[in-house]
Design a protein around this motif. Structure first.
Motif, mmCIF file in Angstrom:
data_model
loop_
_atom_site.group_PDB
_atom_site.id
_atom_site.type_symbol
_atom_site.label_atom_id
_atom_site.label_comp_id
_atom_site.label_asym_id
_atom_site.label_seq_id
_atom_site.Cartn_x
_atom_site.Cartn_y
_atom_site.Cartn_z
ATOM 1 N N ASP A 43 -14.807 -28.719 10.162
ATOM 2 C CA ASP A 43 -14.885 -29.663 11.607
ATOM 3 C C ASP A 43 -16.464 -29.836 11.369
ATOM 4 O O ASP A 43 -17.362 -29.006 11.662
ATOM 5 N N TYR A 44 -16.770 -31.166 11.138
ATOM 6 C CA TYR A 44 -18.369 -31.526 11.158
ATOM 7 C C TYR A 44 -18.487 -32.385 12.514
ATOM 8 O O TYR A 44 -19.458 -33.113 12.598
ATOM 9 N N SER A 45 -17.715 -32.148 13.352
ATOM 10 C CA SER A 45 -17.817 -32.831 14.759
ATOM 11 C C SER A 45 -19.066 -32.684 15.458
ATOM 12 O O SER A 45 -19.532 -33.541 16.545
ATOM 13 N N ALA A 46 -19.943 -31.586 15.473
ATOM 14 C CA ALA A 46 -20.876 -31.290 16.320
ATOM 15 C C ALA A 46 -21.987 -32.226 15.968
ATOM 16 O O ALA A 46 -22.957 -32.511 16.828
ATOM 17 N N PHE A 47 -22.095 -32.916 14.946
ATOM 18 C CA PHE A 47 -22.927 -33.900 14.641
ATOM 19 C C PHE A 47 -22.237 -35.266 14.327
ATOM 20 O O PHE A 47 -22.583 -36.299 13.461
ATOM 21 N N ASP A 48 -21.237 -35.652 14.922
ATOM 22 C CA ASP A 48 -20.475 -36.661 14.775
ATOM 23 C C ASP A 48 -19.673 -37.087 13.475
ATOM 24 O O ASP A 48 -19.424 -38.211 12.963
ATOM 25 N N VAL A 51 -13.363 -34.405 11.063
ATOM 26 C CA VAL A 51 -12.486 -33.332 11.225
ATOM 27 C C VAL A 51 -11.234 -33.216 10.558
ATOM 28 O O VAL A 51 -10.647 -34.318 10.789
ATOM 29 N N GLY A 52 -11.138 -32.298 9.730
ATOM 30 C CA GLY A 52 -9.812 -32.353 8.986
ATOM 31 C C GLY A 52 -9.630 -31.404 7.837
ATOM 32 O O GLY A 52 -10.492 -30.536 7.738
ATOM 33 N N ASP A 53 -8.740 -32.057 6.828
ATOM 34 C CA ASP A 53 -8.676 -31.357 5.543
ATOM 35 C C ASP A 53 -9.792 -31.688 4.462
ATOM 36 O O ASP A 53 -10.819 -32.550 4.597
ATOM 37 N N LEU A 54 -9.551 -30.923 3.306
ATOM 38 C CA LEU A 54 -10.697 -31.348 2.269
ATOM 39 C C LEU A 54 -10.847 -32.675 1.721
ATOM 40 O O LEU A 54 -11.958 -33.219 1.730
ATOM 41 N N ASP A 55 -9.839 -33.364 1.524
ATOM 42 C CA ASP A 55 -9.858 -34.836 1.178
ATOM 43 C C ASP A 55 -10.382 -35.721 2.341
ATOM 44 O O ASP A 55 -11.404 -36.478 1.830
ATOM 45 N N ASP A 59 -13.815 -37.607 1.663
ATOM 46 C CA ASP A 59 -13.937 -39.141 1.823
ATOM 47 C C ASP A 59 -15.122 -39.308 2.538
ATOM 48 O O ASP A 59 -16.176 -40.189 2.297
ATOM 49 N N PHE A 60 -15.342 -38.742 3.911
ATOM 50 C CA PHE A 60 -16.319 -38.738 4.945
ATOM 51 C C PHE A 60 -17.689 -38.726 3.903
ATOM 52 O O PHE A 60 -18.515 -39.486 4.276
ATOM 53 N N LEU A 61 -17.966 -37.758 3.299
ATOM 54 C CA LEU A 61 -19.104 -37.262 2.767
ATOM 55 C C LEU A 61 -19.508 -38.472 1.569
ATOM 56 O O LEU A 61 -20.814 -38.738 1.530
ATOM 57 N N LYS A 62 -18.489 -38.911 0.931
ATOM 58 C CA LYS A 62 -18.839 -39.847 0.066
ATOM 59 C C LYS A 62 -19.426 -41.182 0.632
ATOM 60 O O LYS A 62 -20.240 -41.955 0.118
ATOM 61 N N GLN A 63 -18.957 -41.523 1.818
ATOM 62 C CA GLN A 63 -19.241 -42.537 2.619
ATOM 63 C C GLN A 63 -20.700 -42.283 3.270
ATOM 64 O O GLN A 63 -21.561 -43.186 3.536
ATOM 65 N N ALA A 64 -21.007 -40.996 3.995
ATOM 66 C CA ALA A 64 -22.026 -40.626 4.629
ATOM 67 C C ALA A 64 -23.305 -40.263 3.995
ATOM 68 O O ALA A 64 -24.341 -40.809 4.383
ATOM 69 N N LEU A 65 -23.069 -39.490 2.927
ATOM 70 C CA LEU A 65 -24.359 -39.115 2.216
ATOM 71 C C LEU A 65 -25.350 -40.016 1.574
ATOM 72 O O LEU A 65 -26.584 -39.673 1.698
ATOM 73 N N PRO A 66 -24.844 -41.162 0.949
ATOM 74 C CA PRO A 66 -25.772 -42.163 0.664
ATOM 75 C C PRO A 66 -26.708 -42.678 1.353
ATOM 76 O O PRO A 66 -27.866 -43.045 0.966
#
Length: 147
Positions: A43-48, A51-55, A59-66
Motif C-alpha cells: 500500500d503506497y497510497s500515503a503518497f498517491d 495499492v495491490g499485489d506484487l505485480d 508495474d506502478f514502480l516501472k512507470q513512476a520511478l523514471p
C-alpha cells in the motif's frame, strides 16, 4: 534477552529492508520478487501510489520511478519484532528525490515516512508479506503533487 535465533532473524530482516531501498533507488523493480512474498499486499497510497499485489506494485514502480533520476531511501529507527516464522516492523524512511521537470531542469524535494510491515520466513529466507507507507511529512514537493 533475545535468543541467538531472534538476533539472526532480525539482522536478516534488516538486510532485507536495506535491499528493498537499494532496489528502489536503482529502479530495478523486478528485483522486488526477491524481497516480497508472491502474495504480498503493498500500500503506497500515503503518497498517491498504488495499492495491490506484487505485480501491480512492480508495474506502478516501472512507470513512476523514471521521473526521479536520483533518490535515496534512507532507513532508520528500525523496529522489528519476531515471533517464530513471522514478524512485524516499523521503519523510518527519509527520502530525498530529484524529479525531472523537462528541458534539463530538475526539482529536489523530500519525503518523510514510515513503512509498517509484516514479515514471513520462507524457504528463500525472510520476505515482506505486507507493507504500508504512512506519511510523516513532506518538504518542497512540486505544486502539482497533491500528497
Amino acid at each position: 534477552m533475545l535468543s541467538q535465533q531472534e538476533i539472526s532473524d532480525r539482522f536478516e530482516i534488516q538486510d532485507l529492508l536495506y535491499h528493498y531501498a537499494d532496489i528502489i533507488d536503482r529502479k530495478a523493480a523486478d528485483e522486488l520478487r526477491d524481497v516480497f512474498t508472491a502474495d504480498a499486499h503493498i500500500d503506497y497510497s500515503a503518497f498517491d501510489g498504488s495499492v495491490g499485489d506484487l505485480d501491480t506494485t512492480i508495474d506502478f514502480l516501472k512507470q513512476a520511478l523514471p521521473a526521479f533520476p536520483n533518490s535515496q531511501h534512507l532507513n532508520a529507527n528500525i523496529q522489528i519484532k519476531v515471533n517464530g516464522d513471522t514478524g512485524e516492523g516499523r521503519v523510518m524512511c527519509f527520502n530525498p528525490m530529484e524529479m525531472d521537470m523537462g528541458e534539463g531542469k530538475t526539482h529536489v524535494f523530500m519525503l518523510g515516512l514510515w513503512y509498517v510491515d509484516k514479515y514471513v520466513r520462507t524457504e528463500q529466507g525472510w520476505r515482506i508479506k505486507e507493507r504500508a507507507e504512512v506519511k510523516s511529512w513532506k518538504f518542497n514537493t512540486p505544486d502539482f503533487m497533491t500528497f
